[in-house]
Write a protein that holds these residues in place. Structure first.
Motif, PDB file in Angstrom:
ATOM      1  N   VAL A  51      22.447 -17.010  44.626  1.00 38.42           N
ATOM      2  CA  VAL A  51      22.840 -15.822  43.852  1.00 38.42           C
ATOM      3  C   VAL A  51      21.623 -14.987  43.466  1.00 38.42           C
ATOM      4  CG1 VAL A  51      23.787 -15.091  41.605  1.00 38.42           C
ATOM      5  CG2 VAL A  51      24.899 -16.907  42.913  1.00 38.42           C
ATOM      6  N   ALA A  84      24.536 -19.269  33.692  1.00 41.71           N
ATOM      7  CA  ALA A  84      24.340 -20.149  34.847  1.00 41.71           C
ATOM      8  C   ALA A  84      23.750 -21.481  34.393  1.00 41.71           C
ATOM      9  CB  ALA A  84      23.429 -19.474  35.864  1.00 41.71           C
ATOM     10  N   PHE A 101      18.398 -13.692  38.081  1.00 41.20           N
ATOM     11  CA  PHE A 101      18.898 -12.462  37.446  1.00 41.20           C
ATOM     12  C   PHE A 101      17.690 -11.696  36.934  1.00 41.20           C
ATOM     13  CE2 PHE A 101      23.163 -13.888  37.736  1.00 41.20           C
ATOM     14  CZ  PHE A 101      23.141 -15.263  37.492  1.00 41.20           C
ATOM     15  N   ASP A 127      19.017 -21.779  42.085  1.00 41.49           N
ATOM     16  CA  ASP A 127      20.409 -21.446  42.421  1.00 41.49           C
ATOM     17  C   ASP A 127      20.699 -19.970  42.194  1.00 41.49           C
ATOM     18  OD1 ASP A 127      21.442 -24.050  43.084  1.00 41.49           O
ATOM     19  OD2 ASP A 127      21.157 -24.579  40.961  1.00 41.49           O
ATOM     20  N   ALA A 128      20.037 -19.413  41.160  1.00 43.69           N
ATOM     21  CA  ALA A 128      20.374 -18.021  40.833  1.00 43.69           C
ATOM     22  C   ALA A 128      19.183 -17.332  40.185  1.00 43.69           C
ATOM     23  CB  ALA A 128      21.555 -17.994  39.862  1.00 43.69           C
ATOM     24  N   LEU A 135      21.151 -11.230  41.380  1.00 46.02           N
ATOM     25  CA  LEU A 135      21.853 -10.114  40.734  1.00 46.02           C
ATOM     26  C   LEU A 135      20.883  -9.305  39.910  1.00 46.02           C
ATOM     27  CD1 LEU A 135      24.552  -8.728  40.224  1.00 46.02           C
ATOM     28  CD2 LEU A 135      24.891 -10.184  38.237  1.00 46.02           C
ATOM     29  N   ARG A 172      29.178 -16.013  38.979  1.00 47.78           N
ATOM     30  CA  ARG A 172      28.411 -15.825  40.212  1.00 47.78           C
ATOM     31  C   ARG A 172      27.953 -17.175  40.764  1.00 47.78           C
ATOM     32  NH1 ARG A 172      26.822 -10.519  42.138  1.00 47.78           N
ATOM     33  NH2 ARG A 172      28.172  -9.092  40.993  1.00 47.78           N
ATOM     34  N   THR A 173      27.615 -18.100  39.884  1.00 47.49           N
ATOM     35  CA  THR A 173      27.101 -19.399  40.379  1.00 47.49           C
ATOM     36  C   THR A 173      28.219 -20.432  40.489  1.00 47.49           C
ATOM     37  OG1 THR A 173      26.551 -19.956  38.070  1.00 47.49           O
ATOM     38  CG2 THR A 173      24.775 -19.068  39.437  1.00 47.49           C
ATOM     39  N   ASN A 174      29.391 -20.110  39.999  1.00 48.19           N
ATOM     40  CA  ASN A 174      30.528 -21.048  40.092  1.00 48.19           C
ATOM     41  C   ASN A 174      31.795 -20.258  40.418  1.00 48.19           C
ATOM     42  OD1 ASN A 174      29.354 -23.719  38.675  1.00 48.19           O
ATOM     43  ND2 ASN A 174      28.636 -21.928  37.577  1.00 48.19           N
ATOM     44  N   GLY A 220      26.908 -14.675  34.782  1.00 55.23           N
ATOM     45  CA  GLY A 220      26.014 -15.741  35.247  1.00 55.23           C
ATOM     46  C   GLY A 220      26.797 -16.966  35.670  1.00 55.23           C
ATOM     47  N   MET A 221      27.878 -17.237  34.948  1.00 53.02           N
ATOM     48  CA  MET A 221      28.678 -18.439  35.270  1.00 53.02           C
ATOM     49  C   MET A 221      29.487 -18.223  36.540  1.00 53.02           C
ATOM     50  SD  MET A 221      30.342 -19.594  31.685  1.00 53.02           S
ATOM     51  CE  MET A 221      29.470 -20.721  30.639  1.00 53.02           C
TER      52      MET A 221
END
Lengths: 356, 245, 88
Positions: free
Chosen positions: A50, A67, A26, A23-24, A52, B82-84, B79-80
């Motif tokens: 995502v 996340a 970093f 999902d993400a 970043l 950006r994903t939510n 982090g939170m």
């Protein structure tokens, strides 16, 4: 999607993570893994996910923490010095029981070291480089294909056991190109993430934490974690071995070192030397029993690493005194050649009696 | 017939707090909880507790909460969020957390314009660990690590974080308020609510409300003396007002 | 008496901020300690106008404020949660 593609390890592991439902991502630039964030910066937006680039590896691991706390599949990658900066964050992930994947494309150390391949972070990875009694699952692929196969496994293990998982590669694996096949394997049956922070919409609040000040609570939490680690040790050990049964010498090596050992062992066999190899794929949980069993009938164990000798200690623990364990390695970015390993194997056949 | 016009907000749990008598954290918690109630966002809000006196904020806010490494709340919030993107993320931090160890994180979250709300409690000391100097300790202020009073030539000057962050285009709203008088607390409530509303309306950028907060215990004053000291001394170093947006 | 306050004496830590801000001197520190050993605030007279200053500065959210009905019709500044529930 399953035709063979020629790809470098860094890009291949990134694509594999995307296929595994990342999902993400970093990350922060550091050689020799820069291709991972670069590849992610192109591909993740394409998938509507995502990417970043953070201000530091400290920030990256804490973005991962955020996340992960909301139940997302999330990863970061870095190389040795950056992984050192992440240790506090990894300890927090372990304490808060959050799933995440961290890729370490190891380079020469200590300090700034160099950008050459190394396996000098074995202790940090397998003993838990941060504070507190925690372990992290450590996967050690030794080819680009295996690196690709490790990624979905790492995410599944992380979700199943609610723990950070380390994938340990090195500068060679990250940079070299090999043909890979991306076959999308179904996920394991994974527990629901009802602990995740999604907003207490007519439900009780969820709290993700690793602090409990009341007496005895963190103690019990440690024992609960240890129970999970026992479970992992029982179910998730991965180890490969080759021609060990009749061997007089067994070479134990992982990752890129194992590729070199494979060549040396084949040559030694051609010279009539009875030698085999054992290749741990999970460095934690370590294949202790498998190595211990191999030591039942007397053998000499040679551990080969791109370091001054770290896994050799686990091999000694596993062999438990049944047989001598010797070490050969090159550190600080030095890469043993097949010839050097072969020479070491030959020496062990000439004067077995004056082994330490 | 008497009508109740003021009571504890629902988003604040009904339990005693560990904060010292006269500590400003309790006031800040209530203002945030009132905001969450009034905007009806309990089901979408995730709060981040720092390392500091407010590390136990998850025992007081009745929303999804996470407690994170010292100074890293803005990165966790990133982090939170950006994903939510649909969730309302607020980062609750003290001056040690935000302006000492976490300076990098808050500046970069601001410089990226993360759409999060930061509530920054400035009480000019490290409270949880026993009253040491913080980046916002003012000159001549005695703390357990500035026994002779903060001396600029040795410990530098109090850090004005809000002013610093106004320079970053990624910040859309920055206000410094104080909790030492009811009128100012009402204004602080407006500022907090405005910051949350900006996030609710996906305003592009980071909102931060700095709250000057009394710490009677480690200022070695009574609570009443503490709010006087804030009126006479602290607000001189940390002028109140809407600095941006 | 246009207003009234109810202090949760077990929650009060006797910090005295309400005493300091009450415009009518309507609150004092009690001589009786609560279960936690704090000397809580208590009402001192009936001059309360329900202005809520005490409740606003109370760090423990330990004070509830009541006001006479008729005063409610006059427009009030956005001070208290119940009053503003209606507004967006």
């Amino acid at each position: 999607m399953n035709e063979r593609i020629l790809m470098c390890g860094n890009e291949a592991l990134a694509e594999a993570a995307i296929i595994a439902g990342l999902d993400a991502y970093f990350g922060y630039p550091i050689t020799p893994q820069n291709e991972v964030p670069e590849y992610m910066s192109k591909r993740m937006p394409e998938e509507g996910r995502v990417f970043l680039q953070s201000e530091s590896e400290l920030a990256s691991i804490n973005m991962v923490f955020g996340a992960a706390a909301t139940g997302k599949r999330v990863m970061t990658s870095s190389s040795s010095p950056g992984i050192s900066l992440m240790q506090e964050g990894i300890s927090y992930l372990a304490g808060a029981e959050l799933p995440a994947v961290i890729v370490n494309v190891m380079r020469g150390g200590p300090g700034l070291g160099n950008i050459a391949p190394s396996q000098g972070d074995y202790f940090q990875a397998t003993r838990g480089g941060g504070h507190g009694d925690y372990r992290t699952i450590v996967l050690a692929p030794s080819s680009v294909q295996e690196l690709v196969d490790c990624m979905p496994l790492a995410f599944d293990l992380a979700d199943q056991y609610r723990t950070p998982v380390l994938v340990l590669a090195d500068g060679i694996l990250g940079q070299m190109m090999e043909p890979v096949v991306f076959n999308k394997k179904p996920r394991r049956k994974l527990p629901p993430k009802d602990w995740a922070l999604t907003g207490a919409d007519n439900r009780k609040q969820n709290i993700v934490r690793s602090l409990w000040l009341k007496e005895g609570v963190v103690e019990q939490h440690n024992y609960d974690l240890q129970a999970v680690y026992k479970e992992i040790e029982k179910n998730e050990i991965l180890c490969e071995q080759y021609e060990v049964d009749d061997a007089e010498i067994v070479v134990v090596a992982y990752g890129i070192a194992a590729r070199i050992v494979r060549g040396a062992v084949n040559k030694a066999r051609q010279e009539g030397i009875k030698v085999g190899w054992i290749r741990p794929i999970t460095l934690w949980p370590f294949p202790t029993e498998q190595i211990n069993k191999a030591a039942d009938n007397f053998k000499i164990f040679l551990t080969v690493e791109l370091s001054c000798g770290q896994m050799v200690e686990d091999v000694k623990l596993a062999v438990a005194g049944k047989a001598p364990v010797v070490f050969y390695g090159r550190a600080g970015g030095g890469v043993p050649t097949v010839e050097q390993v072969l020479e070491k194997i030959r020496q062990l056949t000439l004067r077995p009696e004056n082994i330490i | 017939m008497m009508q109740k016009v003021f009571s504890k907000p629902q988003a604040l749990k009904d339990c005693p707090t560990h904060y010292c008598p006269g500590c400003g954290h309790g006031i800040a918690h209530r203002l945030i909880a009132e905001t969450i109630d009034e905007l009806g966002i309990r089901g979408r809000t995730i709060g981040i507790a720092p390392v500091g006196c407010a590390v136990l904020a998850y025992d007081y806010f009745d929303v999804d909460m996470v407690e994170v490494a010292h100074g890293r709340a803005p990165a966790v919030a990133t982090g939170m969020k950006r994903t939510n993107p649909d969730k309302i993320i607020f980062s609750y931090q003290g001056d040690g957390d935000l302006a000492a160890i976490g300076t990098g994180e808050i500046i970069h979250a601001a410089h990226r314009g993360e759409q999060i709300t930061v509530i920054f409690i400035n009480n000019a000391v490290f409270g949880m660990t026993g009253g040491q100097m913080a980046p916002t300790t003012i000159l001549n202020q005695v703390t357990t690590t500035t026994p002779l009073g903060r001396d600029a030539s040795k410990q530098g000057y109090p850090l004005q974080v809000s002013e610093l962050l106004t320079l970053l285009p990624g910040t859309i709203y920055i206000e410094r308020c104080s909790l030492h008088k009811p009128a100012l607390i009402r204004n602080a409530k407006k500022a907090i609510k405005h910051a949350f509303e900006l996030q609710l309306n996906n305003a592009p950028g980071l909102s931060l409300v700095e709250l000057l907060s009394p710490c009677p215990t480690y200022w070695r004053m009574t609570p009443v003396k503490a709010i006087e000291w804030m009126e006479n001394e602290m607000t001189k170093v940390f002028p109140l007002g809407r600095l941006k947006g | 008496m246009a207003g009234k306050i109810v202090i949760n004496i077990e929650r009060c830590k006797g910090c005295g901020l309400c005493v300091a801000v009450c415009p009518k001197g309507g609150i004092v520190i009690s001589k009786q300690s609560n279960k936690s050993g704090y000397f809580p605030a208590e009402k001192n007279n009936s001059a309360c106008t329900g202005c809520a200053s005490c409740a606003i500065i109370c760090p423990e959210a330990a004070i509830e404020v009541y006001r006479e009905q008729d005063i409610l019709n006059k427009p009030h500044k956005e001070t208290t949660p119940d009053l503003v529930k209606g507004k967006k």
